[in-house]
Scaffold this motif. Sequence first.
Motif, short mmCIF file in Angstrom:
data_model
loop_
_atom_site.label_atom_id
_atom_site.label_comp_id
_atom_site.label_asym_id
_atom_site.label_seq_id
_atom_site.Cartn_x
_atom_site.Cartn_y
_atom_site.Cartn_z
N THR A 20 -59.06 -4.26 64.84
CA THR A 20 -59.20 -5.48 65.63
C THR A 20 -60.59 -6.05 65.46
O THR A 20 -61.56 -5.33 65.23
N LYS A 21 -60.68 -7.38 65.56
CA LYS A 21 -61.96 -8.06 65.48
C LYS A 21 -62.42 -8.57 66.86
O LYS A 21 -63.46 -9.21 66.97
N ARG A 22 -61.64 -8.25 67.88
CA ARG A 22 -61.93 -8.74 69.22
C ARG A 22 -62.64 -7.63 70.02
O ARG A 22 -62.16 -6.49 70.08
N PHE A 23 -63.74 -8.00 70.62
CA PHE A 23 -64.55 -6.99 71.32
C PHE A 23 -63.83 -6.46 72.57
O PHE A 23 -63.99 -5.30 72.94
N ASN A 24 -63.02 -7.32 73.23
CA ASN A 24 -62.40 -6.90 74.48
C ASN A 24 -61.20 -5.97 74.26
O ASN A 24 -60.70 -5.37 75.21
N THR A 25 -60.73 -5.86 73.02
CA THR A 25 -59.62 -4.94 72.73
C THR A 25 -60.08 -3.71 71.94
O THR A 25 -59.28 -2.83 71.62
N THR A 26 -61.35 -3.68 71.60
CA THR A 26 -61.88 -2.56 70.80
C THR A 26 -62.05 -1.32 71.68
O THR A 26 -62.72 -1.35 72.72
N GLU A 27 -61.39 -0.26 71.25
CA GLU A 27 -61.48 1.01 71.96
C GLU A 27 -62.38 2.02 71.23
O GLU A 27 -63.01 2.88 71.85
#
Length: 280
Positions: free
Chosen positions: A174-181
Amino acid sequence: MSIKTTVTLLKISTVTILSFAFALGMKYYDSIQKYEKLQELNKIDKEAYANDLKEILSRYDAEVQKNYQLTTQNQNKKGIVVENESKSVRKMKEVPNTSTLYLKKIDSFKTVLKKQNNENSELNTQVSTLKDKNRELASKNLANETIISTSKNLTAINVVANGVRISANNIIETKRFNTTEQVKVCFTLLENKAAIKGYKDIYIQILNPENKVVAKNGEVIDSDNKLLLFSAKTNVYYDNEDLDVCVFVDPNKQQIIKGDYEINIYSGINLIGSTVFSLK
């Protein structure tokens, strides 16, 4: 010629030069001892010569005084006076002979001392030359050790980093910070025949857009009284061949923000690779 052979030759050269320096040092020390002994003998002989001369003059004065007393007591005994004066004259003639002998000894000692001084001067020159060569060799050894040490370092290439999330046991980039685990970091340890084979500690450092180390637990190294903070550590077996490595870093969720992230790969305290990736 291999690096190992070069190092061996340098070590042999160093041992040879140090042995030669030790031999010259022993010769120089022996020369100093002989020089000091000659000076001491010369001093003793000078003192002996002065004492002998003083004794001769004292005896001469005694004879003169005796002759004067005999002359005063008996003017008619001219034969005895003449004989006594003849003895005094003979004693006076002995003085120059004794003086000449000691002067010759002194000249002989001066010649020996001059020769010894010349040898010492030559030895000092050789020692000075040897010291210069040792300094030059030490400088070359230091440069070679630096080259060898550098050549043993690992190198990480093809460094790639991405944010990932876990969905039904699947790893999805993912490139989205809010979905990065997690942050997945992959790289290749380049082949290096000069490096030491075995297990290696590899450290991953992730810096977020605020230049803070992204780490949930983190790893710390104390180097020269300075603490180095890393995001994660992995231990791999390096066989001097290309080795692909991937590490999943668990970040502190609050440190994952929008922007560019800097990824640094370390082997111990040595930076061996880096890259940059972004989260939207």
